[in-house]
Enzyme design. Structure first.
Site, PDB file in Angstrom:
ATOM      1  N   TYR A 163      -6.022   1.134  -4.556  1.00 29.66           N
ATOM      2  CA  TYR A 163      -4.657   0.830  -4.116  1.00 29.66           C
ATOM      3  C   TYR A 163      -4.654  -0.568  -3.480  1.00 29.66           C
ATOM      4  O   TYR A 163      -5.394  -0.838  -2.529  1.00 29.66           O
ATOM      5  CB  TYR A 163      -4.277   1.915  -3.105  1.00 29.66           C
ATOM      6  CG  TYR A 163      -2.966   1.784  -2.424  1.00 29.66           C
ATOM      7  CD1 TYR A 163      -1.775   1.892  -3.136  1.00 29.66           C
ATOM      8  CD2 TYR A 163      -2.903   1.602  -1.039  1.00 29.66           C
ATOM      9  CE1 TYR A 163      -0.564   1.804  -2.489  1.00 29.66           C
ATOM     10  CE2 TYR A 163      -1.689   1.520  -0.388  1.00 29.66           C
ATOM     11  CZ  TYR A 163      -0.526   1.613  -1.118  1.00 29.66           C
ATOM     12  OH  TYR A 163       0.675   1.527  -0.476  1.00 29.66           O
ATOM     13  N   ASP A 206     -10.209   7.984  -1.083  1.00 25.29           N
ATOM     14  CA  ASP A 206      -8.748   8.135  -1.129  1.00 25.29           C
ATOM     15  C   ASP A 206      -8.444   9.192  -2.181  1.00 25.29           C
ATOM     16  O   ASP A 206      -8.703   8.991  -3.373  1.00 25.29           O
ATOM     17  CB  ASP A 206      -8.102   6.788  -1.484  1.00 25.29           C
ATOM     18  CG  ASP A 206      -6.569   6.848  -1.456  1.00 25.29           C
ATOM     19  OD1 ASP A 206      -6.001   7.911  -1.748  1.00 25.29           O
ATOM     20  OD2 ASP A 206      -5.949   5.804  -1.145  1.00 25.29           O
ATOM     21  N   LYS A 266       3.144  11.095  -0.781  1.00 25.80           N
ATOM     22  CA  LYS A 266       3.242  11.351  -2.225  1.00 25.80           C
ATOM     23  C   LYS A 266       3.450  12.848  -2.479  1.00 25.80           C
ATOM     24  O   LYS A 266       4.504  13.364  -2.201  1.00 25.80           O
ATOM     25  CB  LYS A 266       1.994  10.791  -2.923  1.00 25.80           C
ATOM     26  CG  LYS A 266       1.699   9.323  -2.557  1.00 25.80           C
ATOM     27  CD  LYS A 266       2.507   8.332  -3.370  1.00 25.80           C
ATOM     28  CE  LYS A 266       2.482   6.924  -2.817  1.00 25.80           C
ATOM     29  NZ  LYS A 266       1.192   6.249  -2.876  1.00 25.80           N
ATOM     30  N   ARG A 316       1.933  12.183  22.331  1.00 23.27           N
ATOM     31  CA  ARG A 316       1.393  11.385  21.235  1.00 23.27           C
ATOM     32  C   ARG A 316       0.395  12.171  20.383  1.00 23.27           C
ATOM     33  O   ARG A 316       0.212  11.901  19.203  1.00 23.27           O
ATOM     34  CB  ARG A 316       0.712  10.147  21.820  1.00 23.27           C
ATOM     35  CG  ARG A 316       0.727   8.954  20.914  1.00 23.27           C
ATOM     36  CD  ARG A 316       0.474   7.668  21.674  1.00 23.27           C
ATOM     37  NE  ARG A 316      -0.642   7.796  22.589  1.00 23.27           N
ATOM     38  CZ  ARG A 316      -0.697   7.222  23.795  1.00 23.27           C
ATOM     39  NH1 ARG A 316       0.291   6.477  24.226  1.00 23.27           N
ATOM     40  NH2 ARG A 316      -1.739   7.379  24.563  1.00 23.27           N
TER      41      ARG A 316
HETATM   42  C1  LIG Z   1       0.786   5.225  -1.819  1.00 24.51           C
HETATM   43  C2  LIG Z   1      -0.655   5.194  -1.635  1.00 24.51           C
HETATM   44  C3  LIG Z   1      -1.217   4.929  -0.383  1.00 24.51           C
HETATM   45  C4  LIG Z   1      -0.375   4.520   0.808  1.00 24.51           C
HETATM   46  O1  LIG Z   1       0.508   5.480   1.244  1.00 24.51           O
HETATM   47  P1  LIG Z   1       1.832   5.055   2.064  1.00 24.51           P
HETATM   48  O2  LIG Z   1       2.229   6.330   2.706  1.00 24.51           O
HETATM   49  O3  LIG Z   1       2.791   4.556   1.055  1.00 24.51           O
HETATM   50  O4  LIG Z   1       1.422   4.011   3.056  1.00 24.51           O
HETATM   51  C5  LIG Z   1      -2.573   4.987  -0.263  1.00 24.51           C
HETATM   52  N1  LIG Z   1      -3.365   5.273  -1.310  1.00 24.51           N
HETATM   53  C6  LIG Z   1      -2.868   5.522  -2.533  1.00 24.51           C
HETATM   54  C7  LIG Z   1      -3.785   5.819  -3.657  1.00 24.51           C
HETATM   55  C8  LIG Z   1      -1.501   5.482  -2.734  1.00 24.51           C
HETATM   56  O5  LIG Z   1      -1.034   5.693  -3.961  1.00 24.51           O
END
Ligand SMILES: *Cc1c(COP(=O)(O)O)cnc(C)c1O
Length: 393
Positions: free
Chosen positions: A113, A184, A209, A60
């Site tokens: 988000y 973030d 992303k 894990r």
């Molecule tokens: C897409 C996104 C997330 C979440 O990511 P996932 O992998 O889709 O769960 C978090 N923060 C921002 C700013 C995002 O654009």
């Protein structure tokens, strides 16, 4: 002279050569059980993990592939420890669960988000953790902090409208009061901006992303430089039983190798599209901090090294139905959530979603575009035909 980030991204997280030869990339190492030479060796490794070191005593925790990616992500973000999570949202949840206890208050910027609010309403509230939202451009943070605020959670630029947020005064106040700052950093994905360098305690990203970059992987990333935050994160990570497969880690590491060239091209294409849209007679406003006319442009130039492929566009005299019709009429922009892959995407953001942003004052909403790696002349021609088809010449 220190090496440039592009150079380091090509060399970090690679396997050491054995006596004579070896592969370019760290292999995918799959295992559930970790085997030990002896009980003493096992105890030594268990002790190291308990003291916060990134070692594995069980599948894990991940093995070589995950370690290589974590090391590369520390290089990218200027951190000393990294954690991989099954999604970006899981990275957000992990950091907030790790840093809060019943009775605590979390202060969140209002342009975050959206799913952050699900965690807030569904789980943090049930645990007795209160969450408040604010717009740092109009509400001084001093007025929004409470005596029991433990975490300030920031996303800059914001989601959907890309509002720039000045981290410097937020970090100054929070550091002085022992409040953790979590940022973030998905928009810049570590390539254009590093919140840790400005004093944030934790930087997190959706690796889904730009790090993955090919729309074929879900992953989250948390990075810190601080030992106390690292200990809290590891404890909660282990308690939640989180794990990321070596295949996903391999894909993310592979994506990182081309992050620099992709980001440069996304920036180039998005700027061309943003400038074309900004000059279009049917366009009311383009939301993109890299545009000189954007209210966040000065702050973006101060703190960021470049821009990604995102922008939002608001049309003049455009109903929600027409907004949807433009999205439908686009051929090269697929309709879909997420962004950061090689392909162009469009997603309408209507007032229902935008009303959470105190800075929003429009009528129907916006189209959020992710400008991909296609030739931008083709993308502009596609936008031109879709806008003319729905709003007229
Ligand atoms: C897409 C996104 C997330 C979440 O990511 P996932 O992998 O889709 O769960 C978090 N923060 C921002 C700013 C995002 O654009």
């Amino acid at each position: 002279m220190p090496l440039h980030l592009d150079t380091r991204l090509a060399h970090c997280g690679r396997p050491a050569l054995n006596a004579e030869s070896g592969p370019v990339n760290t292999p995918v190492v799959r295992t559930s059980t970790v085997r030990f030479q002896s009980i003493a060796a096992m105890q030594a490794q268990v002790g190291k993990r308990a003291s916060g070191q990134p070692v594995s005593t069980y599948g894990r925790h991940g093995m070589d592939t995950q370690r290589a990616l974590e090391q590369a992500l520390c290089e990218l973000e200027g951190g000393t420890r990294a954690w991989l999570t099954p999604s970006g949202l899981a990275a957000i949840s992990l950091s907030l669960l790790a840093l809060t206890a019943p009775g605590d208050h979390v202060l969140v910027t209002d342009s975050v988000y959206q799913p952050v609010r699900k965690l807030d309403a569904g789980h943090l509230a049930r645990m007795g953790v209160q969450v408040g939202y604010f717009d740092p451009s109009t509400q001084p943070i001093e007025d929004c902090l409470q005596p029991h605020t433990r975490v300030v959670y920031v996303e800059t630029p914001g989601s959907l409208l890309f509002e720039m947020i000045d981290l410097v005064p937020i970090v100054a106040i929070c550091n002085a009061r022992g409040i953790s700052v979590v940022a973030d950093n998905t928009w810049a994905s570590g390539y254009w901006f590093n919140p840790l360098a400005l004093g944030a305690d934790i930087s997190l990203m959706a690796g889904t992303k730009y790090i993955g970059g090919h729309s074929d992987l879900m992953q989250g990333v948390i990075v810190t430089q601080d030992a106390a935050h690292a200990a809290q994160l590891t404890k909660t990570y282990d308690a939640l039983g989180l794990a990321v497969s070596p295949d996903e880690a391999y894909l993310a590491l592979r994506g990182l190798r081309t992050l620099a060239v992709r980001m440069q091209q996304h920036q180039h294409n998005a700027l061309a599209v943003a400038q074309w849209l900004a000059a279009h007679p049917k366009v009311e406003r383009v939301y993109c901090p890299a545009l000189a006319t954007d209210p966040g442009n000065a702050l973006w130039r101060r703190d960021f090294r470049g821009a990604n492929g995102l922008l939002s566009v608001q049309f003049r005299d455009c109903s929600e139905a027409r907004l949807f019709a433009i999205a439908d009429a686009l051929v090269l922009f697929d309709i879909g959530a997420s962004w950061g892959g090689y392909e162009s995407l469009v997603l309408p953001a209507t007032c229902e979603k935008l009303s959470a942003h105190r800075s929003w004052h429009g009528a129907a909403g916006v189209l959020r575009l992710h400008v991909g790696l296609e030739n931008c002349a083709d993308l502009i021609a596609d936008l031109e035909q879709a806008i003319a088809g729905v709003l007229g010449p």
